[in-house]
Design a protein around this motif. Structure first.
Motif, PDB file in Angstrom:
ATOM      1  N   UNK A   1      41.175  -6.334  21.468  1.00 48.97           N
ATOM      2  CA  UNK A   1      41.902  -7.268  22.311  1.00 48.97           C
ATOM      3  C   UNK A   1      40.932  -8.126  23.121  1.00 48.97           C
ATOM      4  N   UNK A   2      40.634  -9.326  22.635  1.00 55.68           N
ATOM      5  CA  UNK A   2      39.835 -10.263  23.412  1.00 55.68           C
ATOM      6  C   UNK A   2      38.338 -10.075  23.337  1.00 55.68           C
ATOM      7  N   UNK A   3      37.855  -9.302  22.398  1.00 49.73           N
ATOM      8  CA  UNK A   3      36.411  -9.158  22.208  1.00 49.73           C
ATOM      9  C   UNK A   3      36.122  -8.684  20.794  1.00 49.73           C
ATOM     10  N   UNK A   4      34.863  -8.775  20.396  1.00 47.54           N
ATOM     11  CA  UNK A   4      34.429  -8.286  19.090  1.00 47.54           C
ATOM     12  C   UNK A   4      33.095  -7.569  19.249  1.00 47.54           C
ATOM     13  N   UNK A   5      32.734  -6.798  18.251  1.00 49.13           N
ATOM     14  CA  UNK A   5      31.469  -6.069  18.255  1.00 49.13           C
ATOM     15  C   UNK A   5      30.628  -6.556  17.083  1.00 49.13           C
ATOM     16  N   UNK A   6      29.385  -6.934  17.363  1.00 48.84           N
ATOM     17  CA  UNK A   6      28.452  -7.372  16.327  1.00 48.84           C
ATOM     18  C   UNK A   6      27.290  -6.388  16.262  1.00 48.84           C
TER      19      UNK A   6
ATOM     20  N   UNK B   1      44.699   3.357  38.609  1.00 50.91           N
ATOM     21  CA  UNK B   1      43.605   4.155  39.164  1.00 50.91           C
ATOM     22  C   UNK B   1      42.589   4.552  38.102  1.00 50.91           C
ATOM     23  N   UNK B   2      42.985   4.547  36.822  1.00 50.20           N
ATOM     24  CA  UNK B   2      42.055   4.906  35.733  1.00 50.20           C
ATOM     25  C   UNK B   2      41.180   3.740  35.304  1.00 50.20           C
ATOM     26  N   UNK B   3      41.477   2.537  35.769  1.00 47.39           N
ATOM     27  CA  UNK B   3      40.722   1.369  35.326  1.00 47.39           C
ATOM     28  C   UNK B   3      39.242   1.483  35.690  1.00 47.39           C
ATOM     29  N   UNK B   4      38.962   2.075  36.851  1.00 44.44           N
ATOM     30  CA  UNK B   4      37.567   2.215  37.279  1.00 44.44           C
ATOM     31  C   UNK B   4      36.764   3.062  36.297  1.00 44.44           C
TER      32      UNK B   4
ATOM     33  N   UNK C   1      42.279  -4.095  27.052  1.00 40.93           N
ATOM     34  CA  UNK C   1      40.898  -4.414  26.698  1.00 40.93           C
ATOM     35  C   UNK C   1      39.922  -3.518  27.449  1.00 40.93           C
ATOM     36  N   UNK C   2      40.200  -3.225  28.704  1.00 37.36           N
ATOM     37  CA  UNK C   2      39.309  -2.349  29.471  1.00 37.36           C
ATOM     38  C   UNK C   2      39.248  -0.959  28.841  1.00 37.36           C
ATOM     39  N   UNK C   3      40.382  -0.471  28.393  1.00 39.12           N
ATOM     40  CA  UNK C   3      40.417   0.842  27.744  1.00 39.12           C
ATOM     41  C   UNK C   3      39.696   0.795  26.397  1.00 39.12           C
ATOM     42  N   UNK C   4      39.863  -0.296  25.668  1.00 41.03           N
ATOM     43  CA  UNK C   4      39.169  -0.445  24.390  1.00 41.03           C
ATOM     44  C   UNK C   4      37.662  -0.526  24.593  1.00 41.03           C
ATOM     45  N   UNK C   5      37.230  -1.256  25.604  1.00 38.48           N
ATOM     46  CA  UNK C   5      35.795  -1.352  25.884  1.00 38.48           C
ATOM     47  C   UNK C   5      35.205   0.020  26.172  1.00 38.48           C
ATOM     48  N   UNK C   6      35.945   0.843  26.901  1.00 42.35           N
ATOM     49  CA  UNK C   6      35.469   2.213  27.177  1.00 42.35           C
ATOM     50  C   UNK C   6      35.230   2.975  25.888  1.00 42.35           C
ATOM     51  N   UNK C   7      36.205   2.941  24.975  1.00 45.37           N
ATOM     52  CA  UNK C   7      36.082   3.677  23.722  1.00 45.37           C
ATOM     53  C   UNK C   7      34.935   3.120  22.878  1.00 45.37           C
ATOM     54  N   UNK C   8      34.761   1.803  22.878  1.00 43.64           N
ATOM     55  CA  UNK C   8      33.673   1.187  22.102  1.00 43.64           C
ATOM     56  C   UNK C   8      32.322   1.612  22.654  1.00 43.64           C
TER      57      UNK C   8
ATOM     58  N   UNK D   1      36.818  -8.303  37.425  1.00 43.83           N
ATOM     59  CA  UNK D   1      36.412  -7.231  36.523  1.00 43.83           C
ATOM     60  C   UNK D   1      35.204  -7.628  35.679  1.00 43.83           C
ATOM     61  N   UNK D   2      35.004  -8.941  35.443  1.00 41.73           N
ATOM     62  CA  UNK D   2      33.805  -9.384  34.737  1.00 41.73           C
ATOM     63  C   UNK D   2      32.546  -9.052  35.523  1.00 41.73           C
ATOM     64  N   UNK D   3      32.612  -9.216  36.843  1.00 39.66           N
ATOM     65  CA  UNK D   3      31.494  -8.867  37.714  1.00 39.66           C
ATOM     66  C   UNK D   3      31.332  -7.350  37.771  1.00 39.66           C
ATOM     67  N   UNK D   4      32.446  -6.623  37.876  1.00 41.57           N
ATOM     68  CA  UNK D   4      32.391  -5.166  37.952  1.00 41.57           C
ATOM     69  C   UNK D   4      31.808  -4.567  36.668  1.00 41.57           C
ATOM     70  N   UNK D   5      32.195  -5.128  35.530  1.00 40.46           N
ATOM     71  CA  UNK D   5      31.658  -4.677  34.249  1.00 40.46           C
ATOM     72  C   UNK D   5      30.150  -4.917  34.192  1.00 40.46           C
TER      73      UNK D   5
END
Length: 260
Positions: free
Chosen positions: A16-21, A92-95, A45-52, A119-123
């Motif tokens: 969702x909104x990103x790709x992996x190269x 609360x799980x987003x962090x 997307x935040x949850x997907x980024x965590x798993x990636x 969240x872009x800055x937090x990431x």
């Protein structure tokens, strides 16, 4: 026969909104935010980024991870429309999800240009290194929506720049340009916007020159020492260095110095 599907498979069925190269020859994986024009980050997307990040951490072919963006902005922040229907527990799980770069044992570089808000800055703050340019603007603007940074932004920033400057950024929703971010120690390097890709490549090359085991140990040690006293930190450093001790490594280094 019942087929069991791992939750991560469902979550990652469509990014969702990103790709992996990834190219195995480079030992580098790039996570590219790609939701034009502002690369807003959804809750899924935040949850997907965590798993990636967790998957890349387990992949031995990957030694360095870069998170960057397509287009002129890293991220304008979070897509807050998903918050309307979300439970307090999910919020609360987003962090935990956004902190995935910090938990990853491998070096993580954030290449920041343009807007790097919310969240872009937090990431980016959860990454080990941040590269900024003259177009970069950092901000935690959740106060404008009657909220506070909820994914580690104010906590990480306070460790980096102190309480006074963090209050200035959070309570006044101030935007910090790239040069100032570098002066304050938020950005690791400041480069011309046209050089962001080459500077990122150069940093990746530097990190690849070191032992993967030593890199992982150094990152974990430095992260853990943030919350310890000086004496405990020194003790931890000694134990980690002892576990890494390999006489053959010193012997090879001395031989190389002798040849020079």
């Amino acid at each position: 026969m019942i087929q069991i599907v791992h939750p991560a498979q469902v979550l990652l069925s469509k990014l969702d909104g990103f790709r992996v190269e990834f190219k195995e020859s480079s030992s580098r994986a790039d996570i590219v935010l790609d939701r034009p024009p502002l690369n807003l980050v959804t809750l899924e997307q935040r949850e997907q980024l965590r798993v990636v990040f967790e998957a890349l951490d387990e992949d031995r072919r990957v030694r360095v991870i870069v998170i960057r963006s397509a287009g002129e902005h890293f991220s304008g922040g979070g897509d807050i429309s998903g918050l309307v229907e979300s439970s307090a527990e999910r919020v609360s799980r987003l962090a935990w999800s956004v902190s995935a770069p910090a938990r990853c044992g491998k070096p993580v570089i954030a290449a920041n240009r343009g807007y790097c808000f919310g969240v872009g800055f937090e990431l980016s703050l959860a990454c080990d290194f941040r590269l900024a340019t003259e177009t970069t603007l950092y901000a935690l603007s959740e106060r404008r929506h009657g909220q506070l940074p909820g994914s580690g932004g104010s906590a990480r920033l306070q460790k980096m720049v102190g309480t006074g400057r963090t209050k200035d950024i959070v309570m006044r929703s101030r935007q910090i340009p790239g040069p100032q971010a570098y002066d304050w120690g938020i950005a690791t390097e400041f480069v011309p916007d046209s050089d962001l890709e080459s500077a990122t490549d150069e940093m990746v090359g530097e990190l690849l020159a070191f032992s993967p085991a030593a890199q992982r140990a150094a990152k974990r040690l430095l992260n853990d020492m943030e919350d310890t006293s000086l004496s405990i930190g020194i003790e931890m450093e000694g134990h980690v260095n002892g576990r890494l001790h390999n006489p053959d490594d010193y012997r090879r280094h001395l031989e190389a110095l002798g040849e020079k």
